[in-house]
Design a protein around this motif. Structure first.
Motif, mmCIF file in Angstrom:
data_model
loop_
_atom_site.group_PDB
_atom_site.id
_atom_site.type_symbol
_atom_site.label_atom_id
_atom_site.label_comp_id
_atom_site.label_asym_id
_atom_site.label_seq_id
_atom_site.Cartn_x
_atom_site.Cartn_y
_atom_site.Cartn_z
ATOM 1 N N GLY A 1 1.493 -1.918 -14.818
ATOM 2 C CA GLY A 1 0.200 -1.832 -14.142
ATOM 3 C C GLY A 1 0.055 -2.834 -13.018
ATOM 4 O O GLY A 1 1.031 -3.467 -12.601
ATOM 5 N N GLY A 2 -1.182 -2.979 -12.535
ATOM 6 C CA GLY A 2 -1.449 -3.900 -11.444
ATOM 7 C C GLY A 2 -2.636 -3.426 -10.636
ATOM 8 O O GLY A 2 -3.512 -2.749 -11.164
ATOM 9 N N TYR A 3 -2.635 -3.777 -9.353
ATOM 10 C CA TYR A 3 -3.794 -3.460 -8.522
ATOM 11 C C TYR A 3 -3.414 -2.722 -7.251
ATOM 12 O O TYR A 3 -2.345 -2.961 -6.681
ATOM 13 C CB TYR A 3 -4.538 -4.739 -8.159
ATOM 14 N N THR A 4 -4.305 -1.839 -6.844
ATOM 15 C CA THR A 4 -4.118 -1.126 -5.575
ATOM 16 C C THR A 4 -5.434 -1.142 -4.805
ATOM 17 O O THR A 4 -6.495 -1.312 -5.384
ATOM 18 C CB THR A 4 -3.723 0.348 -5.798
ATOM 19 N N LEU A 5 -5.318 -0.935 -3.498
ATOM 20 C CA LEU A 5 -6.525 -0.844 -2.678
ATOM 21 C C LEU A 5 -7.179 0.519 -2.922
ATOM 22 O O LEU A 5 -6.501 1.493 -3.205
ATOM 23 C CB LEU A 5 -6.167 -0.957 -1.193
ATOM 24 N N THR A 6 -8.487 0.546 -2.797
ATOM 25 C CA THR A 6 -9.182 1.828 -2.973
ATOM 26 C C THR A 6 -9.278 2.591 -1.649
ATOM 27 O O THR A 6 -9.606 3.762 -1.627
ATOM 28 C CB THR A 6 -10.621 1.608 -3.489
ATOM 29 N N TYR B 1 0.817 -1.208 0.000
ATOM 30 C CA TYR B 1 0.000 0.000 0.000
ATOM 31 C C TYR B 1 0.858 1.269 0.000
ATOM 32 O O TYR B 1 1.764 1.410 0.814
ATOM 33 C CB TYR B 1 -0.911 0.012 1.223
ATOM 34 N N GLY B 2 0.581 2.157 -0.938
ATOM 35 C CA GLY B 2 1.334 3.409 -1.022
ATOM 36 C C GLY B 2 2.610 3.304 -1.833
ATOM 37 O O GLY B 2 3.325 4.281 -2.040
ATOM 38 N N LYS B 3 2.894 2.096 -2.327
ATOM 39 C CA LYS B 3 4.133 1.905 -3.095
ATOM 40 C C LYS B 3 3.829 1.510 -4.531
ATOM 41 O O LYS B 3 4.604 0.794 -5.163
ATOM 42 C CB LYS B 3 4.987 0.808 -2.458
ATOM 43 N N GLY B 4 2.698 1.899 -5.045
ATOM 44 C CA GLY B 4 2.358 1.586 -6.429
ATOM 45 C C GLY B 4 1.618 0.278 -6.572
ATOM 46 O O GLY B 4 1.471 -0.478 -5.614
#
Lengths: 140, 140
Positions: A63-68, A21-24
């Motif tokens: 690309g990829g996924y992050t938390l909302t 989280y917070g690192k892309g």
DNA sequence: TAGAATTCCTAGTAATACAATAGGATTTTC
DNA sequence: GAAAATCCTATTGTATTACTAGGAATTCTA
């Protein structure tokens, strides 16, 4: 009384994303390696998680996924409910399927079990899991 | 996170036998009618229950099944465990199946869930269930 | 002692859900 | 324009579950 791999792998995937989280964004490829789950299988867990707005995707290279949301604002019940049927018995979700519901003494028991597991899952956030993960990693 | 019909039908069957405690054996035929479960399916739930010594059978005409102990001395966990795999995840029963157990933060969660459901089931005896059943029957 | 009622035993099947794979289209970065 | 990703849909394999079938053995009762 069994939990499917969807829910289990899904929470591991979410924790994996949370730890970054917070690192892309986190790519499925990296996630697959760390979690030892095939990319193709992980791919299938993504749509439901996106559908309920827990993660956001970034397409294309890099690309990829992050938390909302912040990891402390996402609990395990949300994750599980998006990935599998959390009800131990069908009559809990739709009491119409069984005409015996009202006179069934065991019905209440299954309900009690459902509530207690839901409470456990709801009480745990991804931030809690990150904390636990760090403790475990340091020990071994 | 699903519970099989074996466990559910089995506990209903046990409760049915319990409700006749002290009044002679209960036949599968009668039980099947009351519980709306086929005799043939009930037949399959019997061997495991006998194997762990919860019920005793009486063969021949007029035969059937009786509890081996007072209903207050039989809890639902015993019943469930004889009929189905109560563990939500395989790694809880046999940690060897997964090499990640020690570093897996989610492992502890499944364990917590298992313990809480087991506690609920263990705390409920057939006598409790009989009591509940009577309350339900009188109300409707 | 015959017949009815019951448990006992083993096998088989049908349906369902689960787990996992396959192939290629689309988007984005560099 | 090539590479690295996500996205989408279909398919397959596999295990489990739920349920059925048929008949043998036992016991009661008339």
């Amino acid at each position: 009384m069994k939990m499917s791999t969807r829910g289990r792998y899904g929470t591991r995937a979410m924790l994996d994303i949370a730890l970054n989280y917070g690192k892309g964004p986190v790519s499925l490829k990296d996630m697959a390696q760390r979690q030892e789950i095939s990319v193709k299988y992980l791919e299938q867990l993504i749509p439901p998680l996106k559908a309920v707005g827990l993660i956001r995707s970034i397409r294309g290279a890099g690309g990829g996924y992050t938390l909302t949301r912040h990891p402390s604002k996402i609990n395990l019940l949300e994750i599980m409910q998006s990935l599998e049927r959390t009800s131990p018995v069908d009559c809990l979700d739709s009491p119409d399927v069984c005409p015996r519901v009202k006179k069934c003494a065991t019905y209440d028991v299954w309900k009690e079990i459902q509530e207690s597991t839901n409470n456990i899952l709801r009480s745990l956030t991804l931030a809690d899991m990150m904390e636990r993960q760090h403790v475990k990693s340091n020990k071994s």
